[in-house]
Enzyme design. Structure first.
Site, PDB file in Angstrom:
ATOM      1  N   LYS A  93      10.991  -7.090  13.668  1.00 19.84           N
ATOM      2  CA  LYS A  93      10.940  -8.020  12.537  1.00 19.84           C
ATOM      3  C   LYS A  93      12.266  -7.935  11.814  1.00 19.84           C
ATOM      4  O   LYS A  93      12.711  -6.844  11.422  1.00 19.84           O
ATOM      5  CB  LYS A  93       9.833  -7.584  11.576  1.00 19.84           C
ATOM      6  CG  LYS A  93       8.695  -8.569  11.481  1.00 19.84           C
ATOM      7  CD  LYS A  93       7.726  -8.084  10.421  1.00 19.84           C
ATOM      8  CE  LYS A  93       6.632  -9.076  10.197  1.00 19.84           C
ATOM      9  NZ  LYS A  93       5.685  -8.619   9.178  1.00 19.84           N
TER      10      LYS A  93
HETATM   11  O1  G3P Z   1       2.896 -10.429   7.684  1.00 17.53           O
HETATM   12  C1  G3P Z   1       3.426 -10.555   6.393  1.00 17.53           C
HETATM   13  C2  G3P Z   1       2.398 -10.212   5.396  1.00 17.53           C
HETATM   14  O2  G3P Z   1       2.001  -8.892   5.589  1.00 17.53           O
HETATM   15  C3  G3P Z   1       2.747 -10.406   3.975  1.00 17.53           C
HETATM   16  O3  G3P Z   1       1.537 -10.529   3.318  1.00 17.53           O
HETATM   17  O4  G3P Z   1      -0.069 -10.428   1.495  1.00 17.53           O
HETATM   18  O5  G3P Z   1       2.066  -9.104   1.371  1.00 17.53           O
HETATM   19  O6  G3P Z   1       2.088 -11.590   1.142  1.00 17.53           O
HETATM   20  P1  G3P Z   1       1.419 -10.405   1.742  1.00 17.53           P
END
Ligand code: G3P
Length: 214
Positions: A83
């Site tokens: 990533k």
């Molecule tokens: O895959 C990316 C994700 O984990 C981000 O999620 O909920 O932290 O916006 P969030």
């Protein structure tokens, strides 16, 4: 549509795999921190469970550092995807890593132009963060639709991972739009199974079965 699990929780990953709902895994430093485990150790364990791609995030901010980390992380298991943040240095790293045969997932994508550049750089995946856009009153799923429209016009191999998913509606909309992948937190995956009318229906059938027993 492929389902990835957006977690570093190996118990949740095993459960989803048992149900046939884990085609891959995405992690990030926050998810690894939440697991309370050592970075390398937990990625190695996940790689032993899941056959599909496992995204591991580079921490360096310069391309050279990202490439160095990518080479190290790739040795942690089969099918490691790196990533890389959506920055100029990140895209430089994507190009170099593609030439080395290491697949990348360009993360923190918030606009169609960023997704287009990531695809041109040779990313295997782009990750638009729908929930974080919704959080600032923008329409995250509209961004996914725009990216899919653009990719449909060309021959990019890049797949769209709908990320930052907050609820089942995001998953359903991702599927309606034809996104390649949704990366789903374990709690959201759990909610996808449920419907109150299913529960009520089962209760009624069981009650009627008991009544009909002689
Ligand atoms: O895959 C990316 C994700 O984990 C981000 O999620 O909920 O932290 O916006 P969030």
């Amino acid at each position: 549509m492929k389902f990835f699990l957006d977690t570093a929780d190996v118990v949740a990953i095993r459960k989803a795999k048992e149900m046939g709902m884990c085609d891959g895994v995405t992690t990030n430093p926050s998810l690894i921190m939440k697991s309370g485990r050592d970075h390398k150790e937990v990625i190695q364990e996940i790689s032993g469970i899941v056959e599909g791609p496992i995204s591991v995030e580079a921490i360096s901010e310069d391309a050279e550092g990202m490439v160095r980390e990518a080479e190290e992380f790739s040795g942690w298991g089969r099918n490691i995807v790196i990533k890389v943040p959506m920055t100029k240095e990140g895209l430089k790293a994507v190009r170099i890593l593609k030439d080395k045969g290491i697949r990348t997932n360009v993360t923190l994508v918030f606009s169609p132009s960023q997704a287009l550049l990531a695809a041109k750089a040779g990313a295997a995946y782009v990750s638009p963060f729908v929930g974080r856009l919704d959080d600032i009153s923008q329409d995250g799923m509209f961004l996914v639709a725009e990216i899919l429209d653009i990719f449909d016009n060309y021959d990019f191999d890049t797949e769209v991972i709908v990320a930052s998913i907050r609820h089942p509606g995001h998953v359903v909309e991702a599927a309606r739009l034809g996104a390649h992948i949704a990366t789903v937190p374990a709690a959201v995956l759990e909610k996808l199974y449920n419907h109150p009318l299913t529960d009520r229906g089962i209760e009624k059938f069981l009650a009627d079965y008991e009544k009909s027993k002689k």
